[in-house]
Design a protein around this motif. Sequence first.
Motif, PDB file in Angstrom:
ATOM      1  N   UNK A  17       0.825  -1.199   0.000  1.00 25.16           N
ATOM      2  CA  UNK A  17       0.000   0.000   0.000  1.00 25.16           C
ATOM      3  C   UNK A  17       0.866   1.258   0.000  1.00 25.16           C
ATOM      4  N   UNK A  18       1.955   1.250   0.757  1.00 20.20           N
ATOM      5  CA  UNK A  18       2.854   2.411   0.794  1.00 20.20           C
ATOM      6  C   UNK A  18       3.484   2.633  -0.584  1.00 20.20           C
ATOM      7  N   UNK A  19       3.951   1.562  -1.217  1.00 21.02           N
ATOM      8  CA  UNK A  19       4.553   1.693  -2.553  1.00 21.02           C
ATOM      9  C   UNK A  19       3.512   2.193  -3.545  1.00 21.02           C
ATOM     10  N   UNK A  20       2.298   1.688  -3.451  1.00 23.94           N
ATOM     11  CA  UNK A  20       1.242   2.149  -4.349  1.00 23.94           C
ATOM     12  C   UNK A  20       0.939   3.625  -4.128  1.00 23.94           C
ATOM     13  N   UNK A  21       0.926   4.077  -2.891  1.00 20.09           N
ATOM     14  CA  UNK A  21       0.656   5.491  -2.608  1.00 20.09           C
ATOM     15  C   UNK A  21       1.768   6.379  -3.172  1.00 20.09           C
ATOM     16  N   UNK A  22       3.010   5.965  -3.004  1.00 23.22           N
ATOM     17  CA  UNK A  22       4.129   6.736  -3.547  1.00 23.22           C
ATOM     18  C   UNK A  22       4.065   6.763  -5.063  1.00 23.22           C
ATOM     19  N   UNK A  23       3.794   5.608  -5.668  1.00 24.33           N
ATOM     20  CA  UNK A  23       3.690   5.537  -7.122  1.00 24.33           C
ATOM     21  C   UNK A  23       2.539   6.409  -7.621  1.00 24.33           C
ATOM     22  N   UNK A  24       1.436   6.430  -6.891  1.00 24.00           N
ATOM     23  CA  UNK A  24       0.294   7.258  -7.259  1.00 24.00           C
ATOM     24  C   UNK A  24       0.663   8.741  -7.244  1.00 24.00           C
ATOM     25  N   UNK A  25       1.397   9.164  -6.237  1.00 25.57           N
ATOM     26  CA  UNK A  25       1.830  10.564  -6.159  1.00 25.57           C
ATOM     27  C   UNK A  25       2.773  10.897  -7.306  1.00 25.57           C
ATOM     28  N   UNK A  40       3.744   0.857 -15.931  1.00 18.86           N
ATOM     29  CA  UNK A  40       2.370   0.461 -16.223  1.00 18.86           C
ATOM     30  C   UNK A  40       2.034  -0.903 -15.634  1.00 18.86           C
ATOM     31  N   UNK A  41       2.923  -1.868 -15.812  1.00 20.44           N
ATOM     32  CA  UNK A  41       2.648  -3.206 -15.275  1.00 20.44           C
ATOM     33  C   UNK A  41       2.697  -3.217 -13.752  1.00 20.44           C
ATOM     34  N   UNK A  42       3.603  -2.445 -13.159  1.00 21.81           N
ATOM     35  CA  UNK A  42       3.664  -2.347 -11.699  1.00 21.81           C
ATOM     36  C   UNK A  42       2.387  -1.705 -11.160  1.00 21.81           C
ATOM     37  N   UNK A  43       1.928  -0.642 -11.798  1.00 26.74           N
ATOM     38  CA  UNK A  43       0.720   0.050 -11.385  1.00 26.74           C
ATOM     39  C   UNK A  43      -0.502  -0.865 -11.478  1.00 26.74           C
ATOM     40  N   UNK A  44      -0.621  -1.594 -12.596  1.00 26.78           N
ATOM     41  CA  UNK A  44      -1.751  -2.531 -12.757  1.00 26.78           C
ATOM     42  C   UNK A  44      -1.687  -3.653 -11.727  1.00 26.78           C
ATOM     43  N   UNK A  45      -0.482  -4.168 -11.479  1.00 26.85           N
ATOM     44  CA  UNK A  45      -0.341  -5.240 -10.494  1.00 26.85           C
ATOM     45  C   UNK A  45      -0.706  -4.796  -9.092  1.00 26.85           C
ATOM     46  N   UNK A  46      -0.247  -3.612  -8.699  1.00 24.56           N
ATOM     47  CA  UNK A  46      -0.573  -3.095  -7.372  1.00 24.56           C
ATOM     48  C   UNK A  46      -2.070  -2.826  -7.246  1.00 24.56           C
ATOM     49  N   UNK A  47      -2.672  -2.294  -8.299  1.00 26.02           N
ATOM     50  CA  UNK A  47      -4.120  -2.059  -8.265  1.00 26.02           C
ATOM     51  C   UNK A  47      -4.899  -3.361  -8.183  1.00 26.02           C
ATOM     52  N   UNK A  49      -3.919  -6.064  -6.720  1.00 24.97           N
ATOM     53  CA  UNK A  49      -3.782  -6.584  -5.358  1.00 24.97           C
ATOM     54  C   UNK A  49      -4.616  -5.804  -4.341  1.00 24.97           C
ATOM     55  N   UNK A  50      -4.687  -4.501  -4.497  1.00 25.46           N
ATOM     56  CA  UNK A  50      -5.299  -3.682  -3.457  1.00 25.46           C
ATOM     57  C   UNK A  50      -6.768  -3.338  -3.696  1.00 25.46           C
ATOM     58  N   UNK A  51      -7.215  -3.385  -4.918  1.00 24.31           N
ATOM     59  CA  UNK A  51      -8.584  -2.973  -5.215  1.00 24.31           C
ATOM     60  C   UNK A  51      -9.633  -3.782  -4.452  1.00 24.31           C
ATOM     61  N   UNK A  52      -9.499  -5.112  -4.305  1.00 24.35           N
ATOM     62  CA  UNK A  52     -10.504  -5.845  -3.517  1.00 24.35           C
ATOM     63  C   UNK A  52     -10.540  -5.431  -2.042  1.00 24.35           C
ATOM     64  N   UNK A  53      -9.436  -4.908  -1.536  1.00 21.52           N
ATOM     65  CA  UNK A  53      -9.392  -4.447  -0.148  1.00 21.52           C
ATOM     66  C   UNK A  53     -10.021  -3.066  -0.034  1.00 21.52           C
ATOM     67  N   UNK A  58     -14.337   1.971   0.304  1.00 30.78           N
ATOM     68  CA  UNK A  58     -14.798   3.096  -0.520  1.00 30.78           C
ATOM     69  C   UNK A  58     -16.317   3.204  -0.521  1.00 30.78           C
ATOM     70  N   UNK A  59     -17.008   2.077  -0.367  1.00 34.23           N
ATOM     71  CA  UNK A  59     -18.471   2.122  -0.300  1.00 34.23           C
ATOM     72  C   UNK A  59     -18.947   2.795   0.987  1.00 34.23           C
ATOM     73  N   UNK A  60     -18.162   2.651   2.059  1.00 39.75           N
ATOM     74  CA  UNK A  60     -18.538   3.215   3.353  1.00 39.75           C
ATOM     75  C   UNK A  60     -18.148   4.686   3.456  1.00 39.75           C
TER      76      UNK A  60
END
Length: 98
Positions: A17-25, A40-47, A49-53, A58-60
């Motif tokens: 999650x930390x790596x994804x947040x840094x990559x997002x920034x 691109x492949x790293x971003x898709x892979x991280x998404x 992994x984390x999207x189901x969590x 996000x619904x709440x």
Amino acid sequence: MLFDIVQILLNVLWWIIVVQAILSILIAFNVINTYNDFVSSLWRGLNTLTEPIYRPIRRILPDTGPMDFAPFVVLILIAIINYAVIPNLYVALAAPAA
């Protein structure tokens, strides 16, 4: 033993999650772009992994526009589980029955 494995998995999730947040920034400020195949492949892979969590959180959470608080909520939940729930469960299960 089982609690150690759970804590290791939670720590790995924390870093994902930390790596994804840094990559997002970095992507948001156009420091790196998704035209690069590795990024691109790293971003898709991280998404992937984390999207189901993030999805149930996000619904709440209320809609805050471009700012996504789901990763912060997950990091807080991981910290609570890692530092409060697991040690207390370990103590409760390790204590001899009276």
